[in-house]
Scaffold this active site. Structure first.
Site, PDB file in Angstrom:
ATOM      1  N   GLU A 215      79.029  33.922  17.523  1.00 26.68           N
ATOM      2  CA  GLU A 215      80.131  34.350  16.664  1.00 26.68           C
ATOM      3  C   GLU A 215      80.771  33.130  16.000  1.00 26.68           C
ATOM      4  OE1 GLU A 215      82.560  37.214  18.773  1.00 26.68           O
ATOM      5  OE2 GLU A 215      81.027  38.759  18.542  1.00 26.68           O
TER       6      GLU A 215
HETATM    7  C1  HEC Z   1      80.957  37.172  14.044  1.00 24.85           C
HETATM    8  C2  HEC Z   1      81.774  38.353  13.958  1.00 24.85           C
HETATM    9  C3  HEC Z   1      83.058  38.392  14.763  1.00 24.85           C
HETATM   10  C4  HEC Z   1      84.097  37.496  14.722  1.00 24.85           C
HETATM   11  C5  HEC Z   1      84.211  36.224  13.908  1.00 24.85           C
HETATM   12  C6  HEC Z   1      85.122  38.049  15.590  1.00 24.85           C
HETATM   13  N1  HEC Z   1      84.705  39.237  16.133  1.00 24.85           N
HETATM   14 FE1  HEC Z   1      85.787  40.460  17.274  1.00 24.85          FE
HETATM   15  N2  HEC Z   1      84.167  41.554  17.662  1.00 24.85           N
HETATM   16  C7  HEC Z   1      82.915  41.359  17.102  1.00 24.85           C
HETATM   17  C8  HEC Z   1      81.931  42.150  17.800  1.00 24.85           C
HETATM   18  C9  HEC Z   1      80.445  42.232  17.489  1.00 24.85           C
HETATM   19  C10 HEC Z   1      82.627  42.819  18.833  1.00 24.85           C
HETATM   20  C11 HEC Z   1      82.029  43.735  19.892  1.00 24.85           C
HETATM   21  C12 HEC Z   1      81.379  42.833  20.932  1.00 24.85           C
HETATM   22  C13 HEC Z   1      81.075  43.535  22.228  1.00 24.85           C
HETATM   23  O1  HEC Z   1      81.603  44.599  22.479  1.00 24.85           O
HETATM   24  O2  HEC Z   1      80.324  42.984  23.025  1.00 24.85           O
HETATM   25  C14 HEC Z   1      84.032  42.447  18.684  1.00 24.85           C
HETATM   26  C15 HEC Z   1      85.069  42.968  19.452  1.00 24.85           C
HETATM   27  C16 HEC Z   1      86.401  42.675  19.225  1.00 24.85           C
HETATM   28  C17 HEC Z   1      87.520  43.375  19.808  1.00 24.85           C
HETATM   29  C18 HEC Z   1      87.436  44.557  20.737  1.00 24.85           C
HETATM   30  C19 HEC Z   1      87.800  45.851  20.054  1.00 24.85           C
HETATM   31  C20 HEC Z   1      87.611  47.015  20.957  1.00 24.85           C
HETATM   32  O3  HEC Z   1      88.010  48.113  20.581  1.00 24.85           O
HETATM   33  O4  HEC Z   1      87.058  46.863  22.040  1.00 24.85           O
HETATM   34  C21 HEC Z   1      88.665  42.781  19.373  1.00 24.85           C
HETATM   35  C22 HEC Z   1      90.105  43.157  19.687  1.00 24.85           C
HETATM   36  C23 HEC Z   1      88.255  41.684  18.529  1.00 24.85           C
HETATM   37  N3  HEC Z   1      86.872  41.659  18.447  1.00 24.85           N
HETATM   38  C24 HEC Z   1      89.115  40.758  17.980  1.00 24.85           C
HETATM   39  C25 HEC Z   1      88.665  39.562  17.422  1.00 24.85           C
HETATM   40  C26 HEC Z   1      89.499  38.396  17.220  1.00 24.85           C
HETATM   41  C27 HEC Z   1      90.963  38.277  17.586  1.00 24.85           C
HETATM   42  C28 HEC Z   1      88.710  37.452  16.626  1.00 24.85           C
HETATM   43  C29 HEC Z   1      89.091  36.049  16.226  1.00 24.85           C
HETATM   44  C30 HEC Z   1      89.564  35.199  17.295  1.00 24.85           C
HETATM   45  C31 HEC Z   1      87.402  38.059  16.464  1.00 24.85           C
HETATM   46  N4  HEC Z   1      87.395  39.316  16.982  1.00 24.85           N
HETATM   47  C32 HEC Z   1      86.336  37.436  15.832  1.00 24.85           C
HETATM   48  C33 HEC Z   1      82.654  40.548  16.024  1.00 24.85           C
HETATM   49  C34 HEC Z   1      83.440  39.462  15.674  1.00 24.85           C
END
Ligand code: HEC
Ligand code: HEC
Length: 448
Positions: A215
């Site tokens: 990521e």
């Molecule tokens: C490269 C793409 C990417 C970036 C950049 C990213 N995310 Fe995500 N995010 C994801 C993915 C894919 C998942 C699901 C991963 C899993 O469930 O294993 C996720 C899951 C989440 C969730 C969980 C939502 C739920 O309903 O469970 C949250 C909250 C979240 N991210 C917040 C953030 C925050 C805050 C940042 C920055 C610090 C961030 N993400 C950066 C791709 C990204």
């Protein structure tokens, strides 16, 4: 129930009190008085003492009865803030919307609207200073190793529905992750986060992406802290949010991001308007879909105001569920749904996943943990089949299923009405009623 009812009720109460007093007077004068040889003055005293108990008791009863009988006039003002739960009269709804089958509706399910504030842990209250800081951090590309990605690159909250419309997210260096990015809208109400539920809070979750090599790719939490410390324009906002003389830490960074995420709430949906009393808010098809959502048993897992058993609302439920519950090799192979088994050990025959919220689901394709299904109607078919053991058939007489139990070596016949294409369509229509007007307007203007 109007004021007239209350007045009659009061007259009856006063009448009863006068009667009670007369009986008491009568008893003191002709029974207790003569027996205990009291002087007339003391008899009055005795009547007063016994009577005051009676008056206090009747006042209590009166207050209680009024509260119970006239909640609209008495306690409604104090519960109005909670945007009261709505109990749907399913029998009436069934009559109003002929054509729906509601097998097995035994109890009324309480459909509720989301509160407009999300709960927070005691150590991290949501303050305007933290929210403003968290918003800036959420959109800051300095959190990724090559400064190309911010949280909002994958969770577009300004122009999108809080996700990226990709099956697997695009991380630093063009790497593609194995899971779909869920929306961050309303994630403040989820009790556990990630598809497999491995994070217990938004604070815990927020440290994941910066350190995830596919990521944002930062080498360590210290490196993240250093990036933010290196930017002098962050000093003032951190001081305002956390107090002046503290060094910037990863704990503060994730606390601010979490505080911001807790403000990402969508209650501007037709569903919420319906629950708040606007009977016109849902179409006939959506109402039928809502009834089916209950009768088919989608509510067993997608329960409560955030349409997820993995949410903070009472009663607490198991946040992770098996998927598939009923074997369906057809869907499992077609969408490669058993490659990743979520929170079950790999190699397990059944996968287990955190129940996702269904709010804004019509705006967040593609679907499921691996983003393998891009059409909502297909997900509904999959869910009805593998999570509820339903068949999809348009033949109304086709309500017998023969099931072979390999374990018991028996054939069983189960009577269960299948879902028709129209039913699936109504369920999809209902899911569309969970879309926020403002997010939808952006998608119509082409921003999504
Ligand atoms: C490269 C793409 C990417 C970036 C950049 C990213 N995310 Fe995500 N995010 C994801 C993915 C894919 C998942 C699901 C991963 C899993 O469930 O294993 C996720 C899951 C989440 C969730 C969980 C939502 C739920 O309903 O469970 C949250 C909250 C979240 N991210 C917040 C953030 C925050 C805050 C940042 C920055 C610090 C961030 N993400 C950066 C791709 C990204
Ligand atoms: C036994 C629990 C259970 C039942 C019952 C259930 N679901 Fe699900 N639902 C889940 C789980 C778990 C997932 C996540 C599966 C995954 O991603 O691999 C899910 C995912 C979904 C999704 C995709 C969400 C997204 O963002 O990708 C939709 C839509 C959905 N369910 C609708 C329904 C409908 C409609 C019903 C009723 C026919 C239903 N579900 C019944 C547990 C359930």
């Amino acid at each position: 129930m109007g004021n007239a009812g209350l007045i009659v009720f009061m007259y009856v109460g006063i009448g009863l009190l006068i009667m009670g007093f007369s009986v008491l007077l009568f008893m003191v004068k002709f029974e207790l008085g003569p027996v205990s040889n009291l002087s007339p003055g003391r008899r009055w005293l005795m009547t007063l003492v016994l009577g005051s108990g009676m008056v206090a008791f009747s006042i209590k009863l009166f207050i209680l009865a009024t509260l119970v009988k006239f909640p609209d006039l008495t306690i409604k003002w104090s519960i109005a803030e909670q945007k009261g739960p709505l109990v749907v009269d399913w029998e009436q709804l069934n009559k109003d919307a002929p054509g729906i089958r509601l097998p097995g509706i035994q109890q009324a399910y309480v459909w509720r609207t989301l509160p407009d504030r999300a709960p927070f842990p005691a150590w991290n209250p949501t303050t305007p200073e933290k929210v403003a800081l968290g918003k800036r951090l959420f959109h800051d590309k300095a959190l990724s190793i090559d400064r190309t990605l911010s949280c909002s690159s994958c969770h577009d909250v300004l122009n999108g529905a809080g996700e990226d419309h990709r099956s697997g997210s695009l991380g630093v260096g063009g790497q593609v992750g194995g899971r779909n990015a869920p929306t961050v809208w309303n994630s403040g109400f989820q009790s556990v986060l990630f598809w497999d539920g491995r994070a217990a809070s938004l604070e815990d979750q927020a440290i994941g992406p910066p350190l995830n090599p596919v990521e944002m790719g930062m080498p360590s939490a210290e490196a993240v802290e250093q990036r933010i410390r290196d930017n002098p324009s962050y000093r003032e906002p951190f001081a305002r949010a956390f107090g002046a003389d503290q060094p910037i830490t990863i704990k503060q960074i994730t606390a601010a991001i979490a505080a911001y995420e807790r403000t990402l709430i969508t209650t501007d949906t037709p569903y919420d308007r319906f629950v708040r009393g606007d009977e016109e808010a849902l179409s006939k098809a959506q109402l039928r879909g809502m009834a089916l959502f209950q009768s088919v048993g989608c509510i067993l897992c997608h329960a409560g105001p955030n349409f997820s058993a993995a949410s903070v609302f009472d009663p607490p439920q198991e946040p992770r569920r098996l998927f598939p519950v009923f074997d369906s090799p057809k869907y499992m192979t077609r969408y490669n749904l058993l490659k990743d088994t979520g929170s079950n050990p790999s190699g397990s025959k059944q996968a287990a996943w955190r129940v996702p919220s269904l709010r804004n689901v019509a705006l967040t394709a593609p679907y499921l943990h691996n983003g393998s299904v891009d059409n909502l109607s297909e997900v509904v078919r999959i869910m009805a089949t593998v999570q509820r053991g339903k068949r999809i058939s348009n033949d109304v007489n086709d309500n017998k299923t023969i099931v072979w139990s390999g374990q018991d070596k028996t054939l069983a016949r189960i009577e269960s009405a299948p879902l028709s294409d129209r039913d699936v369509n109504d369920l999809v229509e209902f899911l569309k009623s969970l879309s926020s007007d403002s997010l939808l307007a952006r998608s119509k203007s082409g921003a999504l």
